[in-house]
Design a protein around this motif. Structure first.
Motif, PDB file in Angstrom:
ATOM      1  N   GLU A  82       0.690  -0.982   0.012  1.00 47.36           N
ATOM      2  CA  GLU A  82      -0.043  -0.168  -0.378  1.00 47.36           C
ATOM      3  C   GLU A  82       0.587   1.316   0.117  1.00 47.36           C
ATOM      4  O   GLU A  82       0.673   2.305   0.289  1.00 47.36           O
ATOM      5  CB  GLU A  82      -1.009   0.119   0.975  1.00 47.36           C
ATOM      6  CG  GLU A  82      -1.367  -1.238   1.347  1.00 47.36           C
ATOM      7  CD  GLU A  82      -3.121  -1.159   2.413  1.00 47.36           C
ATOM      8  OE1 GLU A  82      -3.015   0.208   2.797  1.00 47.36           O
ATOM      9  OE2 GLU A  82      -3.775  -2.142   2.879  1.00 47.36           O
ATOM     10  N   LEU A  84       1.312   4.008  -2.318  1.00 50.28           N
ATOM     11  CA  LEU A  84       0.592   5.120  -2.492  1.00 50.28           C
ATOM     12  C   LEU A  84      -0.402   5.647  -1.748  1.00 50.28           C
ATOM     13  O   LEU A  84       0.599   6.770  -1.087  1.00 50.28           O
ATOM     14  CB  LEU A  84       0.117   4.649  -3.985  1.00 50.28           C
ATOM     15  CG  LEU A  84      -0.222   5.965  -5.004  1.00 50.28           C
ATOM     16  CD1 LEU A  84       1.265   6.064  -4.984  1.00 50.28           C
ATOM     17  CD2 LEU A  84      -1.334   5.372  -5.267  1.00 50.28           C
ATOM     18  N   PRO A  85      -0.708   5.060  -0.981  1.00 50.87           N
ATOM     19  CA  PRO A  85      -1.810   5.523  -0.492  1.00 50.87           C
ATOM     20  C   PRO A  85      -1.108   6.465   0.705  1.00 50.87           C
ATOM     21  O   PRO A  85      -0.714   7.608   1.984  1.00 50.87           O
ATOM     22  CB  PRO A  85      -2.373   4.542   0.145  1.00 50.87           C
ATOM     23  CG  PRO A  85      -2.046   3.423  -0.037  1.00 50.87           C
ATOM     24  CD  PRO A  85      -1.606   3.722  -1.170  1.00 50.87           C
ATOM     25  N   ILE A  86       0.129   5.013   1.623  1.00 48.32           N
ATOM     26  CA  ILE A  86       0.949   5.767   2.603  1.00 48.32           C
ATOM     27  C   ILE A  86       1.808   6.775   2.721  1.00 48.32           C
ATOM     28  O   ILE A  86       2.073   7.797   3.705  1.00 48.32           O
ATOM     29  CB  ILE A  86       1.847   4.520   3.197  1.00 48.32           C
ATOM     30  CG1 ILE A  86       1.219   3.579   3.501  1.00 48.32           C
ATOM     31  CG2 ILE A  86       2.953   4.841   4.424  1.00 48.32           C
ATOM     32  CD1 ILE A  86       1.410   1.691   3.983  1.00 48.32           C
ATOM     33  N   ILE A  87       2.460   6.634   1.833  1.00 47.10           N
ATOM     34  CA  ILE A  87       3.692   7.960   1.306  1.00 47.10           C
ATOM     35  C   ILE A  87       2.852   9.208   1.103  1.00 47.10           C
ATOM     36  O   ILE A  87       3.187   9.925   1.088  1.00 47.10           O
ATOM     37  CB  ILE A  87       5.161   7.452  -0.443  1.00 47.10           C
ATOM     38  CG1 ILE A  87       5.369   5.703   0.351  1.00 47.10           C
ATOM     39  CG2 ILE A  87       5.427   8.114  -0.355  1.00 47.10           C
ATOM     40  CD1 ILE A  87       6.269   6.360   1.570  1.00 47.10           C
ATOM     41  N   VAL A  88       1.843   8.888  -0.335  1.00 47.13           N
ATOM     42  CA  VAL A  88       1.144   9.690  -0.351  1.00 47.13           C
ATOM     43  C   VAL A  88       0.292  11.004   0.129  1.00 47.13           C
ATOM     44  O   VAL A  88       0.698  12.047   0.736  1.00 47.13           O
ATOM     45  CB  VAL A  88       0.331  10.126  -1.745  1.00 47.13           C
ATOM     46  CG1 VAL A  88      -0.732  11.092  -2.224  1.00 47.13           C
ATOM     47  CG2 VAL A  88       0.645   9.254  -3.408  1.00 47.13           C
ATOM     48  N   GLY A  89      -0.491   9.772   1.223  1.00 42.56           N
ATOM     49  CA  GLY A  89      -1.351  10.306   3.067  1.00 42.56           C
ATOM     50  C   GLY A  89       0.561  11.160   3.531  1.00 42.56           C
ATOM     51  O   GLY A  89      -0.427  12.409   4.350  1.00 42.56           O
ATOM     52  N   THR A  90       0.911  10.791   3.684  1.00 46.62           N
ATOM     53  CA  THR A  90       2.231  11.158   5.146  1.00 46.62           C
ATOM     54  C   THR A  90       2.494  12.703   4.256  1.00 46.62           C
ATOM     55  O   THR A  90       2.160  13.323   4.947  1.00 46.62           O
ATOM     56  CB  THR A  90       3.736  10.307   4.700  1.00 46.62           C
ATOM     57  OG1 THR A  90       2.530   8.642   5.729  1.00 46.62           O
ATOM     58  CG2 THR A  90       4.346  10.778   6.502  1.00 46.62           C
ATOM     59  N   VAL A  91       3.342  12.494   2.971  1.00 47.89           N
ATOM     60  CA  VAL A  91       3.860  13.673   2.453  1.00 47.89           C
ATOM     61  C   VAL A  91       2.855  14.653   2.607  1.00 47.89           C
ATOM     62  O   VAL A  91       2.823  16.282   2.825  1.00 47.89           O
ATOM     63  CB  VAL A  91       3.975  13.368   1.181  1.00 47.89           C
ATOM     64  CG1 VAL A  91       4.769  14.501   0.699  1.00 47.89           C
ATOM     65  CG2 VAL A  91       5.639  13.123   1.635  1.00 47.89           C
TER      66      VAL A  91
ATOM     67  N   ALA B 110      -4.862  13.157   6.414  1.00 48.88           N
ATOM     68  CA  ALA B 110      -3.959  12.140   6.696  1.00 48.88           C
ATOM     69  C   ALA B 110      -5.292  11.487   5.923  1.00 48.88           C
ATOM     70  O   ALA B 110      -4.589  10.553   4.829  1.00 48.88           O
ATOM     71  CB  ALA B 110      -3.615  11.878   7.642  1.00 48.88           C
ATOM     72  N   THR B 113      -6.678  11.702   2.376  1.00 46.71           N
ATOM     73  CA  THR B 113      -5.935  11.170   1.185  1.00 46.71           C
ATOM     74  C   THR B 113      -5.449   9.713   1.099  1.00 46.71           C
ATOM     75  O   THR B 113      -5.522   9.444   0.164  1.00 46.71           O
ATOM     76  CB  THR B 113      -4.402  12.080   1.383  1.00 46.71           C
ATOM     77  OG1 THR B 113      -4.570  13.099   2.007  1.00 46.71           O
ATOM     78  CG2 THR B 113      -3.907  11.974   0.548  1.00 46.71           C
ATOM     79  N   ALA B 114      -5.345   9.293   2.300  1.00 46.35           N
ATOM     80  CA  ALA B 114      -5.200   7.118   2.505  1.00 46.35           C
ATOM     81  C   ALA B 114      -6.960   7.198   1.632  1.00 46.35           C
ATOM     82  O   ALA B 114      -6.452   5.786   0.858  1.00 46.35           O
ATOM     83  CB  ALA B 114      -4.305   7.050   3.758  1.00 46.35           C
ATOM     84  N   LEU B 117      -6.947   6.680  -1.698  1.00 49.88           N
ATOM     85  CA  LEU B 117      -5.968   6.425  -2.906  1.00 49.88           C
ATOM     86  C   LEU B 117      -6.546   4.599  -2.265  1.00 49.88           C
ATOM     87  O   LEU B 117      -5.497   4.055  -2.404  1.00 49.88           O
ATOM     88  CB  LEU B 117      -4.170   6.458  -2.269  1.00 49.88           C
ATOM     89  CG  LEU B 117      -5.107   7.772  -2.478  1.00 49.88           C
ATOM     90  CD1 LEU B 117      -3.247   8.524  -2.233  1.00 49.88           C
ATOM     91  CD2 LEU B 117      -4.111   7.777  -4.478  1.00 49.88           C
ATOM     92  N   ALA B 119      -6.470   2.701   0.839  1.00 45.07           N
ATOM     93  CA  ALA B 119      -5.090   2.422   1.810  1.00 45.07           C
ATOM     94  C   ALA B 119      -6.893   2.022   2.938  1.00 45.07           C
ATOM     95  O   ALA B 119      -7.901   1.590   2.671  1.00 45.07           O
ATOM     96  CB  ALA B 119      -4.481   3.040   2.598  1.00 45.07           C
ATOM     97  N   LEU B 127      -2.461   5.862  10.044  1.00 44.48           N
ATOM     98  CA  LEU B 127      -1.880   7.044   9.702  1.00 44.48           C
ATOM     99  C   LEU B 127      -1.735   8.413  10.049  1.00 44.48           C
ATOM    100  O   LEU B 127      -1.625   9.684  10.089  1.00 44.48           O
ATOM    101  CB  LEU B 127      -2.740   7.452   8.126  1.00 44.48           C
ATOM    102  CG  LEU B 127      -1.316   7.347   7.344  1.00 44.48           C
ATOM    103  CD1 LEU B 127      -2.296   6.975   5.635  1.00 44.48           C
ATOM    104  CD2 LEU B 127      -0.010   8.008   7.070  1.00 44.48           C
ATOM    105  N   LYS B 130       0.353  10.193  13.103  1.00 44.85           N
ATOM    106  CA  LYS B 130       1.684  10.196  11.571  1.00 44.85           C
ATOM    107  C   LYS B 130       2.416  11.778  12.690  1.00 44.85           C
ATOM    108  O   LYS B 130       3.590  11.786  12.465  1.00 44.85           O
ATOM    109  CB  LYS B 130       1.100  10.275  10.601  1.00 44.85           C
ATOM    110  CG  LYS B 130       0.803  10.984  10.354  1.00 44.85           C
ATOM    111  CD  LYS B 130       1.669  12.036   8.973  1.00 44.85           C
ATOM    112  CE  LYS B 130       1.272  13.636   8.812  1.00 44.85           C
ATOM    113  NZ  LYS B 130      -0.380  14.419   9.340  1.00 44.85           N
ATOM    114  N   ILE B 161      10.324  14.478   7.428  1.00 47.87           N
ATOM    115  CA  ILE B 161       9.781  15.577   5.559  1.00 47.87           C
ATOM    116  C   ILE B 161       9.761  17.035   6.903  1.00 47.87           C
ATOM    117  O   ILE B 161      10.861  18.143   5.672  1.00 47.87           O
ATOM    118  CB  ILE B 161       8.216  14.790   5.356  1.00 47.87           C
ATOM    119  CG1 ILE B 161       8.561  13.975   5.206  1.00 47.87           C
ATOM    120  CG2 ILE B 161       8.203  16.136   4.513  1.00 47.87           C
ATOM    121  CD1 ILE B 161       7.072  13.258   4.866  1.00 47.87           C
TER     122      ILE B 161
END
Lengths: 113, 233
Positions: A82, A84-91, B110, B113-114, B117, B119, B127, B130, B161
């Protein structure tokens, strides 16, 4: 130093105890933080007695995060599945939080600083 | 025997301390924010464990001892809060509203978005906290059905980040007051971001440190309330 460590661990213990006894949704260490603030305000704990120990722990706080960072290796499979959602969600969320928080504080800030 | 030493806490502690020390030197000497000590140390240790076939369980015998010290470190945030109580009380409204807005923005962006996409529910829950400091984030994640180690990892990623590009991003989008920059970095990226904020400017660092505690409290209060309100679980 030892006195400060005793107080910090002691307040964490009190916080964890209260969180469990009262079944509070807030983590015990945060309750410990709040209790210590109250104790400082009430003059029960003197600032000098926790300065040395607190400064030491806060100075090396980033070091204590490293084992948590290494823990990511346990979840490589899940992250790979997962990613994509993990990285995009976090950033995305990190930048959204900075923008919202900074803008709101700045708009309400007046000229106080 | 050597194998006994492998499962001793010494292994994890020595490996972490040595790696962190070198990473910190690299960070200072190079002056490059991308060489964030937490990020570099974590990656190097993972690589060392993989290459040498040492299990995570063996590493964590010592790693957990260091991780445990995050608990009293959170309690220790009472000190900077207490020392800056006058500055804080004078600006309590913008600071409190800013952190609350940030905490809600964090939870919503968080999870949103997840979810958009695709999740899974455990990943969405992992998330949510976080932006909060690890010991608090772990507690929140566990309460809402997240995967605690994944949350811990995402907290670190978030912190890195903020540490790598927080001050630059704030200036880019027109956040210029030191208190606003500090609050933004601390609310978004907790202790790791605060370490970078302290290098920028004392006031930015102080407010960032304050934001760690405030956002920890705000998120710890908001998440269970929101979950109760919307009946998620």
């Amino acid at each position: 130093m030892l006195q400060g460590l005793v107080l910090l661990f002691g307040f964490q213990f009190i916080g964890e105890l209260l969180a469990r006894l009262l079944d509070l949704p807030i983590p015990g260490n945060v309750i410990g933080l709040a209790m210590l603030l109250l104790a400082l305000a009430g003059g029960i704990v003197k600032e000098e007695s926790i300065t040395e120990a607190s400064d030491l722990l806060l100075k090396y706080m980033t070091l204590f995060f490293v084992p948590a960072g290494v823990g990511v290796m346990l979840y490589f499979d899940l992250i790979a599945r997962e990613w994509l959602p993990i990285i995009v969600g976090t950033v995305v969320s990190t930048f959204v939080v900075m923008a919202v928080t900074g803008w709101v504080e700045q708009l309400l800030g007046g000229d106080g600083d | 025997m050597v194998t006994e030493l492998l499962s001793s806490p010494l292994l994890g502690i020595v490996l972490t301390l040595v790696t962190f020390r070198v990473a910190e030197l690299l960070y200072r000497r190079s002056g490059l924010v991308f060489f964030n000590p937490v990020l570099v140390s974590s990656c190097v240790i993972i690589a060392v464990l993989k290459v040498s076939h040492i299990s995570y369980a063996d590493y964590s015998n010592g790693g957990d001892l260091l991780l445990f010290l995050l608990g009293p470190s959170v309690v220790a945030i009472a000190l900077p809060l207490w020392q800056r109580r006058e500055q804080v009380l004078k600006r309590k409204l913008p600071i409190l509203v800013g952190v609350c807005a940030g905490a809600l923005a964090s939870i919503a962006s968080a999870a949103g978005t997840a979810w958009l996409l695709g999740a899974s529910p455990e990943v969405v829950s992992s998330l949510v906290p976080k932006s909060v400091t690890t010991p608090i984030a772990i507690g929140i994640s566990a309460k809402i059905g997240g995967l605690v180690p994944l949350t811990a990892a995402l907290v670190i990623l978030t912190g890195c980040i903020g540490a790598i590009c927080g001050p630059e991003f704030c200036r880019l989008i027109g956040i210029r007051k030191p208190t606003s920059i500090g609050l933004a970095i601390g609310t978004a990226s907790h202790g790791i971001g605060t370490a970078r904020a302290l290098e920028e400017d004392r006031l930015i660092g102080a407010v960032s440190g304050l934001a760690i505690g405030l956002n920890g409290l705000a998120t710890a209060v908001f998440v269970p309330l929101l979950w109760l309100l919307f009946g998620w679980n």
